[in-house]
Design a protein around this motif. Structure first.
Motif, mmCIF file in Angstrom:
data_model
loop_
_atom_site.group_PDB
_atom_site.id
_atom_site.type_symbol
_atom_site.label_atom_id
_atom_site.label_comp_id
_atom_site.label_asym_id
_atom_site.label_seq_id
_atom_site.Cartn_x
_atom_site.Cartn_y
_atom_site.Cartn_z
ATOM 1 N N LEU A 1 0.868 -1.178 0.000
ATOM 2 C CA LEU A 1 0.000 0.000 0.000
ATOM 3 C C LEU A 1 0.904 1.226 0.000
ATOM 4 O O LEU A 1 1.643 1.468 0.962
ATOM 5 N N ILE A 2 0.861 1.981 -1.086
ATOM 6 C CA ILE A 2 1.750 3.128 -1.242
ATOM 7 C C ILE A 2 0.998 4.412 -0.881
ATOM 8 O O ILE A 2 -0.062 4.699 -1.456
ATOM 9 N N PRO A 3 1.507 5.184 0.083
ATOM 10 C CA PRO A 3 0.850 6.456 0.452
ATOM 11 C C PRO A 3 0.819 7.422 -0.730
ATOM 12 O O PRO A 3 1.815 7.600 -1.434
ATOM 13 N N MET A 4 -0.354 8.054 -0.933
ATOM 14 C CA MET A 4 -0.526 9.022 -2.010
ATOM 15 C C MET A 4 -0.951 10.360 -1.419
ATOM 16 O O MET A 4 -1.344 10.456 -0.249
ATOM 17 N N LYS A 5 -0.891 11.392 -2.228
ATOM 18 C CA LYS A 5 -1.367 12.693 -1.785
ATOM 19 C C LYS A 5 -2.876 12.639 -1.565
ATOM 20 O O LYS A 5 -3.588 11.906 -2.235
ATOM 21 N N GLY A 6 -3.354 13.424 -0.630
ATOM 22 C CA GLY A 6 -4.782 13.458 -0.371
ATOM 23 C C GLY A 6 -5.256 12.336 0.522
ATOM 24 O O GLY A 6 -6.396 11.885 0.412
ATOM 25 N N LEU B 1 -2.412 3.633 -2.434
ATOM 26 C CA LEU B 1 -2.486 2.948 -3.724
ATOM 27 C C LEU B 1 -2.087 1.491 -3.549
ATOM 28 O O LEU B 1 -0.942 1.191 -3.171
ATOM 29 N N PRO B 2 -3.018 0.539 -3.796
ATOM 30 C CA PRO B 2 -2.650 -0.874 -3.709
ATOM 31 C C PRO B 2 -1.855 -1.305 -4.935
ATOM 32 O O PRO B 2 -2.264 -1.052 -6.072
ATOM 33 N N ASP C 1 4.060 0.343 -15.721
ATOM 34 C CA ASP C 1 3.601 1.439 -16.597
ATOM 35 C C ASP C 1 4.579 2.609 -16.614
ATOM 36 O O ASP C 1 4.300 3.650 -17.210
ATOM 37 N N GLY C 2 5.730 2.447 -15.933
ATOM 38 C CA GLY C 2 6.752 3.482 -15.956
ATOM 39 C C GLY C 2 6.649 4.513 -14.854
ATOM 40 O O GLY C 2 7.504 5.396 -14.755
ATOM 41 N N THR C 3 5.627 4.428 -14.013
ATOM 42 C CA THR C 3 5.498 5.376 -12.913
ATOM 43 C C THR C 3 6.450 5.011 -11.776
ATOM 44 O O THR C 3 6.792 3.842 -11.591
ATOM 45 N N GLU C 4 6.861 6.021 -11.028
ATOM 46 C CA GLU C 4 7.776 5.834 -9.896
ATOM 47 C C GLU C 4 7.094 6.237 -8.600
ATOM 48 O O GLU C 4 6.332 7.208 -8.568
#
Length: 265
Positions: free
Chosen positions: A155-160, A164-165, A187-190
């Motif tokens: 689970l990656i912490p996101m803004k707001g 994100l699983p 998909d190339g996102t970091e």
């Protein structure tokens, strides 16, 4: 030697029958049973075979249910894709526990164990596993339990205030940049990770990720191609344009990397 195969997958039955015929041509397959019900019924009207090959997950439930209805006194070799039953397995006459896909060497080794047990057992007694075999199964169990605890999702912490699983099969690689661990997705996102690369190496399945060096932890899917480099090293080129520098595998770890890359998952 009369054997019974308890297995509900036709491909597995063909493979096991072929291997058994190759390794021990004089073995007679007395029955092929594909369910708990058919097994209980068969043992109710047939003598005990010399050996049973038994899968654990059958179409109508767990094969351990069979032991609640039938007193099986012959040795059993478990052949299964599931790894969580090792301890329970050797409590019911098991002499070995083979994980699918099963190969010729697996059958040879299991039958060799059976032969050793029969040679050392008293003439009127059934072969039993010895303490050494029990220790082997315990080691297998602890190894497999460790595999069960490997991370499969993050689970990656996101803004707001969002999380994100992300599953591990969505991750190409982890690397360190500016003292920060980053994950690159397919998909190339970091994304930034709070764990260290050492912590990630310990919690991820080593069959899926390889620690190339202190800075990179890569998956097979991340690898575009590999260059032979100076001093017998390897240089890994990844499927991510954001990394320009070479990912080098030291000479001492080249053999380990090649074995990892070609190993079945």
């Amino acid at each position: 030697m009369k054997t019974v195969i308890i297995e509900d997958e036709k491909a597995a039955v063909r493979n096991l029958s072929s291997l058994l015929n190759e390794v021990k041509p004089d073995a007679e397959i007395a029955a092929i049973l594909d369910s708990i019900g058919s097994t209980i019924e068969w043992f109710g009207s047939h003598p005990m075979p010399d050996l049973i090959f038994m899968d654990i997950h059958l179409a109508d439930g767990s094969a351990f249910e069979i032991f609640n209805h039938v007193s099986i006194t012959c040795p059993i070799i478990f052949t299964t894709a599931y790894d969580e039953y090792a301890l329970r397995a050797f409590k019911v006459n098991s002499i070995d526990y083979l994980l699918k896909p099963i190969g010729k060497e697996d059958i040879e080794r299991a039958l060799a164990k059976l032969g050793n047990l029969q040679h050392t057992a008293a003439p009127d007694s059934q072969p039993r596993h010895n303490p050494h075999q029990e220790e082997e199964l315990l080691q297998l169990f602890h190894s497999l339990k460790k595999q069960e605890n490997y991370k499969t999702h993050f689970l990656i912490p996101m803004k707001g205030d969002k999380l994100l699983p992300v599953s591990v099969d969505m991750i190409l690689l982890f690397y360190i940049k500016d003292c920060q661990v980053k994950a690159v997705l397919t998909d190339g996102t970091e994304y930034n990770f709070t764990q260290t690369l050492d912590e990630l190496t310990d919690c991820l399945n080593p069959h899926l990720f390889f620690r190339a060096n202190r800075q990179y932890l890569v998956s097979r899917e991340a690898i575009k191609d590999i260059d032979l480099w100076f001093n017998s090293r390897l240089s890994i080129n990844v499927r991510y344009s954001g990394i320009k520098e070479k990912i080098l595998v030291s000479k001492a770890r080249v053999a380990e990397f090649k074995e990892w890359f070609s190993k079945k998952q």
